[in-house]
Design a protein around this motif. Structure first.
Motif, PDB file in Angstrom:
ATOM      1  N   GLY A 353      -1.448 -15.330  -7.167  1.00 22.35           N
ATOM      2  CA  GLY A 353      -0.447 -16.163  -7.371  1.00 22.35           C
ATOM      3  C   GLY A 353       1.057 -15.780  -6.754  1.00 22.35           C
ATOM      4  N   SER A 354       0.897 -14.654  -6.030  1.00 20.86           N
ATOM      5  CA  SER A 354       2.291 -14.537  -5.226  1.00 20.86           C
ATOM      6  C   SER A 354       2.170 -13.963  -4.005  1.00 20.86           C
ATOM      7  CB  SER A 354       3.314 -13.639  -6.354  1.00 20.86           C
ATOM      8  OG  SER A 354       2.740 -12.458  -6.387  1.00 20.86           O
ATOM      9  N   PHE A 355       3.168 -14.072  -3.169  1.00 18.36           N
ATOM     10  CA  PHE A 355       3.104 -13.450  -1.854  1.00 18.36           C
ATOM     11  C   PHE A 355       3.714 -12.132  -1.948  1.00 18.36           C
ATOM     12  CE2 PHE A 355       2.712 -17.984  -0.644  1.00 18.36           C
ATOM     13  CZ  PHE A 355       1.927 -17.985   0.491  1.00 18.36           C
ATOM     14  N   ASN A 356       3.154 -11.186  -1.203  1.00 17.91           N
ATOM     15  CA  ASN A 356       3.502  -9.919  -0.946  1.00 17.91           C
ATOM     16  C   ASN A 356       3.348  -9.558   0.509  1.00 17.91           C
ATOM     17  OD1 ASN A 356       4.536  -8.368  -3.482  1.00 17.91           O
ATOM     18  ND2 ASN A 356       2.520  -8.940  -4.143  1.00 17.91           N
ATOM     19  N   ILE A 357       4.196  -8.472   0.861  1.00 12.34           N
ATOM     20  CA  ILE A 357       4.195  -8.007   2.272  1.00 12.34           C
ATOM     21  C   ILE A 357       3.195  -7.041   2.661  1.00 12.34           C
ATOM     22  CG2 ILE A 357       5.477  -7.010   4.260  1.00 12.34           C
ATOM     23  CD1 ILE A 357       6.954  -9.652   2.992  1.00 12.34           C
ATOM     24  N   PHE A 358       2.275  -7.286   3.721  1.00  7.51           N
ATOM     25  CA  PHE A 358       1.447  -6.138   3.969  1.00  7.51           C
ATOM     26  C   PHE A 358       1.552  -5.724   5.378  1.00  7.51           C
ATOM     27  CE2 PHE A 358      -2.086  -6.619   0.745  1.00  7.51           C
ATOM     28  CZ  PHE A 358      -1.547  -7.652   0.098  1.00  7.51           C
ATOM     29  N   THR A 359       0.827  -4.656   5.859  1.00  6.41           N
ATOM     30  CA  THR A 359       1.115  -4.316   7.391  1.00  6.41           C
ATOM     31  C   THR A 359      -0.472  -4.031   7.675  1.00  6.41           C
ATOM     32  OG1 THR A 359       1.485  -2.163   7.212  1.00  6.41           O
ATOM     33  CG2 THR A 359       3.264  -3.637   7.625  1.00  6.41           C
ATOM     34  N   ILE A 360      -0.837  -4.090   9.040  1.00  8.54           N
ATOM     35  CA  ILE A 360      -2.322  -3.860   9.610  1.00  8.54           C
ATOM     36  C   ILE A 360      -2.087  -3.502  10.943  1.00  8.54           C
ATOM     37  CG2 ILE A 360      -2.665  -6.298  10.159  1.00  8.54           C
ATOM     38  CD1 ILE A 360      -5.268  -6.128   9.003  1.00  8.54           C
ATOM     39  N   ARG A 361      -2.982  -2.756  11.208  1.00 12.35           N
ATOM     40  CA  ARG A 361      -3.079  -2.470  12.880  1.00 12.35           C
ATOM     41  C   ARG A 361      -3.581  -3.639  13.695  1.00 12.35           C
ATOM     42  NH1 ARG A 361      -2.202   3.036  13.593  1.00 12.35           N
ATOM     43  NH2 ARG A 361      -3.196   4.330  11.751  1.00 12.35           N
ATOM     44  N   PRO A 362      -3.330  -3.842  14.902  1.00 12.48           N
ATOM     45  CA  PRO A 362      -3.446  -4.839  15.690  1.00 12.48           C
ATOM     46  C   PRO A 362      -5.257  -5.416  15.897  1.00 12.48           C
ATOM     47  CG  PRO A 362      -1.812  -3.906  16.847  1.00 12.48           C
ATOM     48  CD  PRO A 362      -2.183  -2.764  15.654  1.00 12.48           C
ATOM     49  N   ASP A 363      -5.577  -4.035  15.327  1.00 15.76           N
ATOM     50  CA  ASP A 363      -7.366  -4.098  15.555  1.00 15.76           C
ATOM     51  C   ASP A 363      -7.903  -4.448  14.487  1.00 15.76           C
ATOM     52  OD1 ASP A 363      -7.215  -1.659  14.171  1.00 15.76           O
ATOM     53  OD2 ASP A 363      -7.873  -0.410  15.542  1.00 15.76           O
ATOM     54  N   GLY A 364      -6.936  -4.592  13.431  1.00 13.94           N
ATOM     55  CA  GLY A 364      -7.648  -5.084  11.972  1.00 13.94           C
ATOM     56  C   GLY A 364      -8.057  -3.729  11.102  1.00 13.94           C
ATOM     57  N   SER A 365      -7.632  -2.763  11.494  1.00 14.87           N
ATOM     58  CA  SER A 365      -7.803  -1.855  10.548  1.00 14.87           C
ATOM     59  C   SER A 365      -6.539  -1.294   9.791  1.00 14.87           C
ATOM     60  CB  SER A 365      -8.343  -0.216  11.343  1.00 14.87           C
ATOM     61  OG  SER A 365      -7.187   0.047  12.116  1.00 14.87           O
ATOM     62  N   ASP A 366      -6.887  -0.326   8.785  1.00  9.06           N
ATOM     63  CA  ASP A 366      -5.608   0.390   7.973  1.00  9.06           C
ATOM     64  C   ASP A 366      -4.726  -0.728   7.595  1.00  9.06           C
ATOM     65  OD1 ASP A 366      -4.202   2.629   7.217  1.00  9.06           O
ATOM     66  OD2 ASP A 366      -2.890   2.686   8.844  1.00  9.06           O
ATOM     67  N   GLU A 367      -4.997  -1.684   6.803  1.00  6.49           N
ATOM     68  CA  GLU A 367      -4.232  -2.418   6.203  1.00  6.49           C
ATOM     69  C   GLU A 367      -3.664  -1.866   4.949  1.00  6.49           C
ATOM     70  OE1 GLU A 367      -5.746  -6.887   5.347  1.00  6.49           O
ATOM     71  OE2 GLU A 367      -5.725  -5.983   3.422  1.00  6.49           O
ATOM     72  N   ARG A 368      -2.477  -2.183   4.622  1.00  4.11           N
ATOM     73  CA  ARG A 368      -1.630  -1.543   3.774  1.00  4.11           C
ATOM     74  C   ARG A 368      -0.656  -2.449   2.869  1.00  4.11           C
ATOM     75  NH1 ARG A 368       0.992   3.597   6.662  1.00  4.11           N
ATOM     76  NH2 ARG A 368      -1.014   4.325   7.764  1.00  4.11           N
TER      77      ARG A 368
END
Lengths: 430, 187
Positions: A353-368
């Motif tokens: 139900g809400s938006f949050n900020i994530f980061t991810i490596r450009p290869d799709g790994s290590d999403e946080r």
């Protein structure tokens, strides 16, 4: 022999360098350097408590945001804090050592009319040395800029990478009654309205070179792309093709820009020349293709598309022409922003139900996941040094611009109260 | 460990400075490594911009001549009803098709009327994506009107994405009011 020893020392220096680079932005208390920020003292001319307070406030805010320091409570300061003594021989390092300080920031100012001379120094208490010193000459009204500039210098001398505190943040606010483009300091001070379109202004971005902004405005009745030189105030329409002309982003070289056009009846990504001429159509899909973001090398674009059902982030390789999906199982992903070092992509995701900020490596790994809790956090953008992110959040009710460290800690609101503020964009080195 | 941090950075540099005075091709930046006292100190001088800032402050508001050509160049027409959409969708519900049929009859009966179809979204989702979604809603409505025999030349579309909500409250009742296409006369 001497030469051999010199070589060995050089080698040791090189080996020691990584330790230097390891000073990372972390949460308060972790690896933070205990530092003393002393009040800036009048050197010549009349004392100006206002100037001194402003310098201290700016430095304190910047250094605390950096997460590199734990600032010692000024109440504990002893005699040395009240002495100008800007040379290392004049600083009572033993006194600072007793307080547990490893770094001391000292400074002095002279106010003559509207002229300000500011001297600022950073000392290493352990080795009893000057780490960096700067002398600023300018107007009293530029005192905040000088202090921000010295905060950048402090980070440069400790981490070999300058801070971003003297850069600017553009954002959209409706405090005038219409959505207009604004510019403010990194700590949210001195907001200045740049447009008076009395329409809807959207989605700004800085050019990587030159002090120029791109944005979309409905001023002429269609969402057209404009460019504006910040200091001259000159403004020009860059693309006014029928339909959407949105999400304009200069390439790192500044020689072309990516944007969304819907002139063909569906939103697609295009490359335009800086004169607005069409260079290349980049996507050809039935779906929505929006929000391009360049990698630092300028040969890839992250963007949002619903071509596989829900909005996901994809990466388009401009050389091979291949497109790969970046985000996995999730419903709604938006506004990718490629980090200036190229190592991560920040984005916003709707979950629960809400938006949050994530980061991810450009290869799709290590999403946080970086933000949590109530409210929607959207539109992340990196600082030019990659240490911080700026974003919009409505967790306090109205939309406002927030800043945080790249690991999600230290988040604080920066946009001034009044109206809704969102869609920040961070300038390059100012 | 913490206390050694700064020493750590500087010790090797200090060693190099001590040992390599002749070898080092690039002299260390003088003001930072030498440590001169007070007023004779020759630190790098950064002259701050002073003209620029006030320059653009004045420029910033010099531009308000044409307040007329704004978003509200279209006027509502009493004979035309708005249609509503589901979240992240641009398909026309049975209700929407029923309204469009009435709107089509009205537009066909008024040959001189030029209608702009505005696509709108609720505030959830990215601004950019919603601009595209709003455009799709407007296009879907336009295609349906044309299929009912409305002249293409009478219709234009524009998307406002999430920029012009009817209901600013947060929650489904507000959101559902905002996911819409509106039909207005072009002046």
């Amino acid at each position: 022999m001497n030469r051999y020893f010199a070589l060995l020392t050089l080698l040791l220096t090189l080996l020691a360098t990584p330790a230097l680079a390891q000073i990372e932005i972390r949460g308060p208390g972790q690896q933070a350097i205990p530092a003393a920020l002393t009040p800036f003292l009048p050197q010549e001319g009349a004392p100006s408590p206002q100037v001194a307070a402003e310098i201290e406030a700016v430095l304190r805010w910047d250094l605390e945001l950096s997460g590199l320091f734990s600032l010692i409570d000024p109440k504990a300061f002893l005699a040395d804090a009240a002495r100008i003594g800007l040379a290392s021989t004049q600083v009572d390092f033993a006194e600072w050592q007793m307080l547990g300080a490893e770094a001391v920031i000292k400074g002095a100012y002279s106010v003559t009319g509207d002229q300000l001379v500011l001297e600022a120094r950073l000392f290493d208490v352990v080795s009893r040395r000057l780490l960096t010193g700067r002398r600023y000459v300018g107007k009293v009204k530029d005192v905040r800029q000088m202090a921000h500039s010295f905060a950048d210098q402090i980070l440069l001398s400790l981490t070999s990478e300058s801070g971003p505190f003297s850069t600017r943040i553009a954002y959209i606010s409706n405090s005038s009654g219409n959505k207009e483009l604004y510019l403010m300091e990194v700590d949210g001070h001195d907001p200045v309205r740049l447009t008076n379109h009395r329409s809807i202004v959207l989605n700004p971005d800085f050019s990587g070179v030159g002090k120029e902004l791109l944005f979309t405005s409905y001023k002429a009745g269609n969402p057209d792309l404009y460019r504006k030189e910040i200091y001259s105030g000159k403004e020009a329409k860059l693309s006014s093709r029928q339909g959407l002309n949105t999400g304009g982003r200069y390439s790192p070289s500044g020689r072309e820009l990516a944007l969304t056009l819907s002139k063909d009846g569906n939103s697609e990504l295009y490359l335009l020349g800086t004169d607005g001429s069409e260079r290349k159509r980049l996507t050809n899909e039935w779906g929505i293709d929006v929000d391009p973001s360049w990698n630092p090398a300028g040969d890839k674009l992250a963007f949002v598309s619903d071509r596989q059902g829900n909005p996901h982030i994809f990466i388009l390789d401009l050389v091979s022409g291949k497109t790969n999906r970046l985000t996995g199982n999730s419903k709604y992903n938006s506004t990718p922003a490629w980090s200036p070092k190229g190592d991560r992509i920040a984005f916003s995701r709707l979950e629960g139900g809400s938006f949050n900020i994530f980061t991810i490596r450009p290869d799709g790994s290590d999403e946080r996941q970086l933000t949590f809790g109530g409210g929607n956090k959207e539109h992340p953008r990196w600082s030019p040094d990659g240490r911080f992110l700026v974003y919009s959040s409505d967790k306090e009710g109205r939309k406002a611009v927030f800043i945080m460290r790249a690991d999600g800690t230290g988040s604080v609101r920066i946009s001034p109260p009044g109206g809704d503020s969102n869609h920040p964009a961070w300038s390059g080195t100012w | 460990m913490k206390t050694k941090l700064l020493t750590h950075l500087l010790l090797p540099l200090a060693l190099v400075a001590l040992i390599l005075p002749g070898c080092a091709k690039k002299p260390a930046p003088k003001p930072l490594s030498s440590d001169l006292s007070g007023s004779t100190y020759q630190a790098p001088v950064t002259s701050m911009p002073t003209q620029d800032v006030s320059g653009f402050r004045q420029q910033a508001v010099s531009d308000g001549a044409n307040a007329g050509d704004t978003v509200l160049a279209a006027v509502p027409v009493s004979g035309l009803e708005r249609i509503m959409f589901d979240y992240d969708a641009f398909t026309l519900s049975a209700k929407a098709q029923e309204i469009l049929t009435r709107n089509a009859a009205y537009i066909k009966a008024n040959k001189g009327l030029k209608v702009v179809i505005e696509g709108h979204c609720d505030e959830r989702g990215s601004d950019e994506y919603n601009l595209s979604l709003g455009e799709r809603r407007a296009l879907a409505a336009k295609a349906y009107l044309v299929s009912l025999g409305v002249a293409d030349s009478q219709l234009t579309i524009i998307s406002y994405g999430e920029e012009l909500p009817l209901d600013r409250s947060r929650g489904e009742s507000g959101y559902s009011q905002n996911r819409r296409a509106e039909f207005k006369a072009v002046r």
